[in-house]
Design a protein around this motif. Structure first.
Motif, PDB file in Angstrom:
ATOM      1  N   ILE A  16      53.260  54.116   4.657  1.00  0.00           N
ATOM      2  CA  ILE A  16      54.445  53.090   4.578  1.00  0.00           C
ATOM      3  C   ILE A  16      55.243  53.246   6.070  1.00  0.00           C
ATOM      4  O   ILE A  16      55.589  52.277   6.636  1.00  0.00           O
ATOM      5  CB  ILE A  16      55.382  53.858   3.315  1.00  0.00           C
ATOM      6  CG1 ILE A  16      54.983  53.444   2.154  1.00  0.00           C
ATOM      7  CG2 ILE A  16      56.986  53.361   3.642  1.00  0.00           C
ATOM      8  CD1 ILE A  16      55.471  54.125   1.020  1.00  0.00           C
ATOM      9  N   ASN A  20      55.826  50.204   8.790  1.00  0.00           N
ATOM     10  CA  ASN A  20      56.994  49.547   8.920  1.00  0.00           C
ATOM     11  C   ASN A  20      57.706  50.257  10.159  1.00  0.00           C
ATOM     12  O   ASN A  20      58.963  49.867  10.359  1.00  0.00           O
ATOM     13  CB  ASN A  20      57.972  50.057   7.717  1.00  0.00           C
ATOM     14  CG  ASN A  20      57.324  49.022   6.763  1.00  0.00           C
ATOM     15  OD1 ASN A  20      57.460  48.030   6.363  1.00  0.00           O
ATOM     16  ND2 ASN A  20      56.443  49.911   5.688  1.00  0.00           N
ATOM     17  N   GLU A  27      66.172  52.774   5.297  1.00  0.00           N
ATOM     18  CA  GLU A  27      64.996  51.952   4.968  1.00  0.00           C
ATOM     19  C   GLU A  27      63.818  52.229   4.236  1.00  0.00           C
ATOM     20  O   GLU A  27      63.374  52.067   3.256  1.00  0.00           O
ATOM     21  CB  GLU A  27      64.720  51.016   6.196  1.00  0.00           C
ATOM     22  CG  GLU A  27      63.880  49.940   5.786  1.00  0.00           C
ATOM     23  CD  GLU A  27      63.442  49.259   7.023  1.00  0.00           C
ATOM     24  OE1 GLU A  27      62.331  48.390   6.863  1.00  0.00           O
ATOM     25  OE2 GLU A  27      64.187  49.513   8.112  1.00  0.00           O
ATOM     26  N   LEU A  28      63.586  53.891   4.884  1.00  0.00           N
ATOM     27  CA  LEU A  28      62.547  54.454   4.412  1.00  0.00           C
ATOM     28  C   LEU A  28      62.762  54.905   2.846  1.00  0.00           C
ATOM     29  O   LEU A  28      61.857  54.763   2.021  1.00  0.00           O
ATOM     30  CB  LEU A  28      62.259  55.624   5.238  1.00  0.00           C
ATOM     31  CG  LEU A  28      61.145  56.659   4.765  1.00  0.00           C
ATOM     32  CD1 LEU A  28      59.671  55.721   4.908  1.00  0.00           C
ATOM     33  CD2 LEU A  28      60.706  57.872   5.770  1.00  0.00           C
ATOM     34  N   LYS A  30      64.667  53.520   0.679  1.00  0.00           N
ATOM     35  CA  LYS A  30      64.272  52.230  -0.171  1.00  0.00           C
ATOM     36  C   LYS A  30      63.175  51.826  -0.386  1.00  0.00           C
ATOM     37  O   LYS A  30      62.633  51.583  -1.525  1.00  0.00           O
ATOM     38  CB  LYS A  30      65.104  51.059   0.456  1.00  0.00           C
ATOM     39  CG  LYS A  30      66.638  51.325   0.414  1.00  0.00           C
ATOM     40  CD  LYS A  30      67.672  49.956   1.128  1.00  0.00           C
ATOM     41  CE  LYS A  30      68.850  50.272   1.114  1.00  0.00           C
ATOM     42  NZ  LYS A  30      69.532  49.023   1.870  1.00  0.00           N
ATOM     43  N   LEU A  31      62.248  52.172   0.540  1.00  0.00           N
ATOM     44  CA  LEU A  31      60.930  51.369   0.496  1.00  0.00           C
ATOM     45  C   LEU A  31      59.954  52.760  -0.449  1.00  0.00           C
ATOM     46  O   LEU A  31      59.339  52.197  -1.333  1.00  0.00           O
ATOM     47  CB  LEU A  31      60.119  51.622   1.690  1.00  0.00           C
ATOM     48  CG  LEU A  31      60.497  50.559   2.934  1.00  0.00           C
ATOM     49  CD1 LEU A  31      59.979  50.683   4.249  1.00  0.00           C
ATOM     50  CD2 LEU A  31      59.721  48.992   2.014  1.00  0.00           C
ATOM     51  N   CYS A  32      60.487  53.951  -0.274  1.00  0.00           N
ATOM     52  CA  CYS A  32      59.877  55.113  -0.989  1.00  0.00           C
ATOM     53  C   CYS A  32      60.397  55.002  -2.681  1.00  0.00           C
ATOM     54  O   CYS A  32      59.741  55.228  -3.489  1.00  0.00           O
ATOM     55  CB  CYS A  32      60.204  56.357  -0.584  1.00  0.00           C
ATOM     56  SG  CYS A  32      59.199  56.723   0.898  1.00  0.00           S
ATOM     57  N   GLU A  35      58.122  51.752  -3.664  1.00  0.00           N
ATOM     58  CA  GLU A  35      56.759  52.038  -3.819  1.00  0.00           C
ATOM     59  C   GLU A  35      56.281  53.278  -4.329  1.00  0.00           C
ATOM     60  O   GLU A  35      55.158  53.449  -5.288  1.00  0.00           O
ATOM     61  CB  GLU A  35      56.022  51.921  -2.191  1.00  0.00           C
ATOM     62  CG  GLU A  35      56.343  50.244  -1.764  1.00  0.00           C
ATOM     63  CD  GLU A  35      55.584  50.232  -0.520  1.00  0.00           C
ATOM     64  OE1 GLU A  35      54.594  50.694  -0.288  1.00  0.00           O
ATOM     65  OE2 GLU A  35      56.212  49.458   0.211  1.00  0.00           O
ATOM     66  N   THR A  43      62.158  61.866  -0.570  1.00  0.00           N
ATOM     67  CA  THR A  43      61.651  61.239   0.629  1.00  0.00           C
ATOM     68  C   THR A  43      62.093  61.963   1.822  1.00  0.00           C
ATOM     69  O   THR A  43      61.350  62.164   2.774  1.00  0.00           O
ATOM     70  CB  THR A  43      62.368  60.023   0.799  1.00  0.00           C
ATOM     71  OG1 THR A  43      62.042  59.114  -0.378  1.00  0.00           O
ATOM     72  CG2 THR A  43      62.054  59.287   1.997  1.00  0.00           C
TER      73      THR A  43
END
Length: 121
Positions: A16, A20, A27-28, A30-32, A35, A43
């Protein structure tokens, strides 16, 4: 050198970041969440762990790699050869080729890689 092995979930987390980067830590998170179904705390805990191993950095809230994906896997491969074959690349190649038939193209590519490495060294 710190351990360069990643578990399955750590590997996905690393992917990830690599896919990115650079990215803000928010943002990390949110991605974690999306996903990996992780919360913020998880995180940051895993990020801190991988930063401590020298794979990533988090400076001023910006997360980026210290080692590129390719560099990381090169270090990991070197560690594997060191651990499993006492650092002997010929022993690794011998073990690998005994278990897998190489195509003519694969053999030629390996020869080219070896020739290039000798020329660079």
């Amino acid at each position: 050198m710190p351990e360069m092995k990643l578990g399955a979930v750590e590997s996905r987390f690393a992917e990830i970041i690599w896919e990115n980067e650079p990215l803000h830590s928010r943002e990390l998170v949110k991605l974690c969440e999306g996903e990996l179904k992780w919360n913020r705390s998880t995180t940051y805990t895993v990020l801190r762990k991988l930063c401590g191993r020298g794979i990533f950095k988090n400076e001023g809230g910006t997360v980026a790699s210290v080692l590129s994906r390719q560099e990381f896997y090169a270090v990991q491969s070197r560690q594997f050869v060191d651990d499993a074959f006492d650092g002997s690349l010929p022993a690794f190649i011998a073990a690998f080729t005994r278990r897998k038939d190489l195509s003519v193209e694969e053999a030629a590519e390996i020869r080219r890689m070896i020739d290039d490495a000798v020329e660079e060294g």
